[in-house]
Design an enzyme around this catalytic site. Structure first.
Site, mmCIF file in Angstrom:
data_model
loop_
_atom_site.group_PDB
_atom_site.id
_atom_site.type_symbol
_atom_site.label_atom_id
_atom_site.label_comp_id
_atom_site.label_asym_id
_atom_site.label_seq_id
_atom_site.Cartn_x
_atom_site.Cartn_y
_atom_site.Cartn_z
ATOM 1 C CB CYS A 329 -1.038 0.014 1.118
ATOM 2 S SG CYS A 329 -0.931 -1.304 2.297
ATOM 3 N NE ARG A 358 2.543 -9.185 5.084
ATOM 4 C CZ ARG A 358 1.217 -9.147 4.962
ATOM 5 N NH1 ARG A 358 0.465 -9.973 5.684
ATOM 6 N NH2 ARG A 358 0.644 -8.291 4.154
ATOM 7 C CD GLN A 376 -0.460 -8.618 0.227
ATOM 8 O OE1 GLN A 376 0.108 -7.553 0.065
ATOM 9 N NE2 GLN A 376 -1.268 -8.858 1.240
ATOM 10 C CG ASP A 378 -2.374 -5.203 -2.555
ATOM 11 O OD1 ASP A 378 -3.572 -5.024 -2.288
ATOM 12 O OD2 ASP A 378 -1.450 -4.978 -1.762
ATOM 13 C CG HIS A 380 -3.850 -0.108 -2.855
ATOM 14 N ND1 HIS A 380 -2.649 -0.596 -3.305
ATOM 15 C CD2 HIS A 380 -4.021 -0.618 -1.613
ATOM 16 C CE1 HIS A 380 -2.102 -1.351 -2.369
ATOM 17 N NE2 HIS A 380 -2.910 -1.395 -1.330
ATOM 18 C CE LYS A 459 -10.609 -8.341 8.922
ATOM 19 N NZ LYS A 459 -9.398 -9.127 9.051
ATOM 20 C CG HIS A 505 -5.802 -1.757 1.601
ATOM 21 N ND1 HIS A 505 -4.505 -1.367 1.471
ATOM 22 C CD2 HIS A 505 -6.348 -0.958 2.545
ATOM 23 C CE1 HIS A 505 -4.269 -0.377 2.318
ATOM 24 N NE2 HIS A 505 -5.365 -0.110 2.979
#
Length: 633
Positions: A329, A358, A376, A378, A380, A459, A505
């Site tokens: 992000c 991570r 990911q 991902d 946005h 979420k 996200h």
RNA sequence: GCUGAUGUAGCUCAGUCGGUAGAGCGCAUCCUUGGUAAGGAUGAGGUCACCGGUUCAAAUCCGGUCAUCAGCUCCA
């Protein structure tokens, strides 16, 4: 008292129990009933019914019936452990989805041999068919009764003022318990202790680690055997095993949590990414790529440096701190901030296949499902507050479409505002209404997890089911009221003033790695044709067919069909067996006959016999259609 | 990270009481040219996870480290 059973009213003496009622009912009902519902409330069969009302009998096919059987089994387990190890302190012992467990505090950990002894003792207790009795005590007497069980004392002390403190007792063994239970231990017809594990008291890692024994119980030996059989079958589809067998991917000791993808695994992965790009392009997304290593200053601004540092891998470059991104992000936000936006530009849907790292705890790693680096899928989305509901619907539909293509079962959870959250009540209301409103508009069933949202927004999570019924979170739609503030994001509204955009996200696969793990187990390695790393294998019977085989391979590959060829001097049965073990969808056999005709004898995965001879053109047409429709068999 | 178990050939696994390592599959070579789930022979391949200790002698016993597995905690 008047009781209604199956719509029929019957009269019973006050204090009659469900067992008394069962005496008047058909034998099958009596045999199968494990617990009763009185006006919708569960009550053990042997307890006196509290008064007039409707009585319903609950068998093993009902979750409450299973729960009761297994809860009683956990008491039997505790009794058996106490008999063999009197110094063991009892913690808790509930029923769970597929069985039950009981936690004990012991000085010496349990061993597999000890489990066998416990099973024997449990069998003895069950054989004696001891009756269970319920009784209640005032708090003081309850504490006195349990004075040698410190965990039970803690539990009793935590019960709110005025609560009923109930116990169940069988054969001299008494346990603090709300119930309900089976009337006697003999009703447990089949059980098995599955495993031993450590577990923290009350699930808190700061507390003492106790010894947990897991078990399961059924109403018949056959059901228990079938369950054990299912577990065995599920083990065969373990993606870690299949990844190695099918030469797709593996995790090596040299990189704990850092997976390797081999050539065939990369084909699968690239096909998934191609598909991802295709549907995102259609849904109005643009693709970006942000750097893997970014300055500490950025992570300080995003808040990760303060709140996520123990999970981040850091490095130093030219005497400055940098971090390997654990999330995409902040990078995505910098891309948004590269220029000024008008409300006319929104929503901006900005997607990234972003590799994040991570530091997960070593004990949490699990094949591709839980790794230390993952990609990911991902995106946005930056938008005006009015656009929330429609955007959420768009994302939901996209996720639903993708999961349907693979034939996945999934369920949806909505998590709402937690205790320590930022933002105003109005902001939360608008955000939560946006998510909930979208789900309601779509007519979706969902579970609400009150207070389970992130501190920065509510979420929606999508949970996929794997081959043994475990669920994994994959898709999420996460509203963020934090980062737009921290990064001072803006767009220019119709009024010519700066406004704060709303940011979400979202991921569809979740992580490509995990998704591949789930796909592998879901299909047991037999991927649909469009995803199969090798789509067809050409097998020759004698070397007289080599020339025709090579010609066929070229014809298939020229149209983009992924082909392997086996010209080895081996028998056809052997070659076919190998191709079947590798779960290849199309097996094309060529002997003298086919070489002369210009055809191939076609066998498809999952069918024992050949489906007939085809020319290259016929075969290509068939396979192309199967790929085009992304057919699942 | 915590509790417990495990770590032997590329894979799946034997290895007794401490006496210096085995099978099947796979791989290589040769024979076999065959019709829908394993044809035959020969051979190569091991720092018994790693480090240290006990012992005349360690895959085996002890300690530590690393990794894996089952859970707990955490999470995409």
């Amino acid at each position: 008292m008047k009781l209604v059973i199956n719509g029929q009213e019957m009269e019973f003496a006050a204090g009659a129990s469900a067992l008394d009622v069962l005496e008047k009912l058909p034998k099958e009902v009596k045999k199968e009933a494990l617990v009763a519902r009185h006006n919708g409330k569960l009550i053990s069969l042997m307890e006196p019914l509290p008064g007039d009302g409707e009585v319903e009998f609950v068998a093993f096919d009902d979750p409450d019936g299973r729960w009761t059987l297994r809860h009683t089994a956990s008491h039997v387990l505790a009794q058996a452990v106490k008999a063999l190890r009197p110094e063991a302190k009892l913690a808790i012992g509930p029923a769970i989805d597929n069985g039950f467990y009981y936690d004990f505090d012991v000085d010496e950990p349990f061993t597999p041999e000890f489990l066998k002894d416990v099973e024997k003792e449990m069998s003895r207790i069950i054989k004696k068919n001891s009756k269970l009795e319920r009784f209640e005590l005032p708090r003081e007497e309850a504490l006195e009764l349990m004075k040698d069980e410190p965990y039970k004392v803690e539990l009793i002390n935590d019960l709110p003022e005025g609560s009923v403190i109930s116990f169940y007792k069988q054969e001299g063994f008494t346990d603090l318990c709300a119930g309900p239970h089976l009337p006697s231990t003999g009703r447990i017809k089949a059980f098995k202790l599955m495993s031993i594990a450590g577990a923290y008291w009350r699930g808190n890692e700061k507390n003492k680690m106790l010894q947990r024994i897991y078990g399961t119980a059924f109403t018949s030996r056959e059901d228990l055997d079938a369950y054990v059989q299912r577990l065995e079958e599920a083990k065969k589809r373990d993606h870690r095993k299949l990844g190695r067998q099918l030469d797709l991917f593996d995790i090596l000791d040299e990189g704990p949590g850092f997976p390797f993808f081999f050539p065939k695994g990369m084909i699968l992965r690239n096909l998934l990414e191609d598909y991802w790009r295709e549907i995102h392009r259609k849904a109005g997304y643009e693709e970006i790529k942000t750097p893997m290593i970014l300055s500490r200053k950025l992570w300080e601004q995003s808040g990760h440096w303060d709140h996520y540092q123990e999970n981040m891998y850091t490095t130093r470059i030219d005497d400055e701190d940098f971090a390997i991104k654990p999330m995409n992000c902040p990078g995505g936000i910098l891309v948004y901030k590269r220029r000024m936006w008008s409300y006319r530009d929104l929503p901006i849907r900005s997607g990234e296949l972003g590799l994040v790292h991570r530091h997960e705890l070593s004990g949490a790693l699990h094949g591709l499902m839980r790794v230390r680096c993952f990609t990911q899928d991902d995106a946005h989305i930056f938008m005006t507050p009015e656009q929330i509901r429609d955007e959420i619907k768009g994302v939901y539909n996209l996720i639903d479409e993708v999961y349907s293509v693979f034939g996945f079962k999934y369920h949806v959870e909505l998590s709402t505002r937690p205790e320590n959250s930022i933002g105003t009540d109005e902001m939360w209301e608008q955000a939560t209404d946006g998510l909930q409103g979208a789900l309601d508009d779509l007519g979706v069933d969902y579970v609400v997890n009150e207070g389970d949202g992130a501190f920065y927004g509510p979420k929606i999570d999508f949970h996929l089911e794997d081959s043994i019924g475990r669920t994994w979170q994959c898709g999420t739609i996460q509203l963020d009221m934090n980062l737009p503030e921290r990064f001072d994001l803006s767009y220019i509204g119709p009024d010519g003033e700066k406004h704060r955009p709303v940011m979400i996200h979202r991921v569809v696969f979740g992580s490509i790695e995990r998704f591949i793990g789930i796909l592998t187990e879901h299909f047991a390695g037999a991927f649909p044709l469009w995803l199969a790393p090798v789509q067809a294998k050409i097998l020759t019977i004698t070397d007289r067919a080599d020339e025709a085989a090579l010609k066929l391979q070229k014809a298939l590959e020229d149209t983009g069909i992924r082909t392997e060829i086996d010209l080895r001097n081996e028998k056809i049965g052997f070659k076919l067996r190998e191709a079947r073990v590798m779960k290849i969808p199309y097996m094309l056999v060529l002997g003298d006959k086919e070489a002369a005709e210009g055809t191939a004898a076609v066998s498809v995965r999952g069918q024992r016999d050949s489906i007939g001879s085809m020319t290259a053109d016929e075969l290509i047409a068939r396979m192309k259609e199967e790929v085009r429709t992304r057919a699942i068999f």
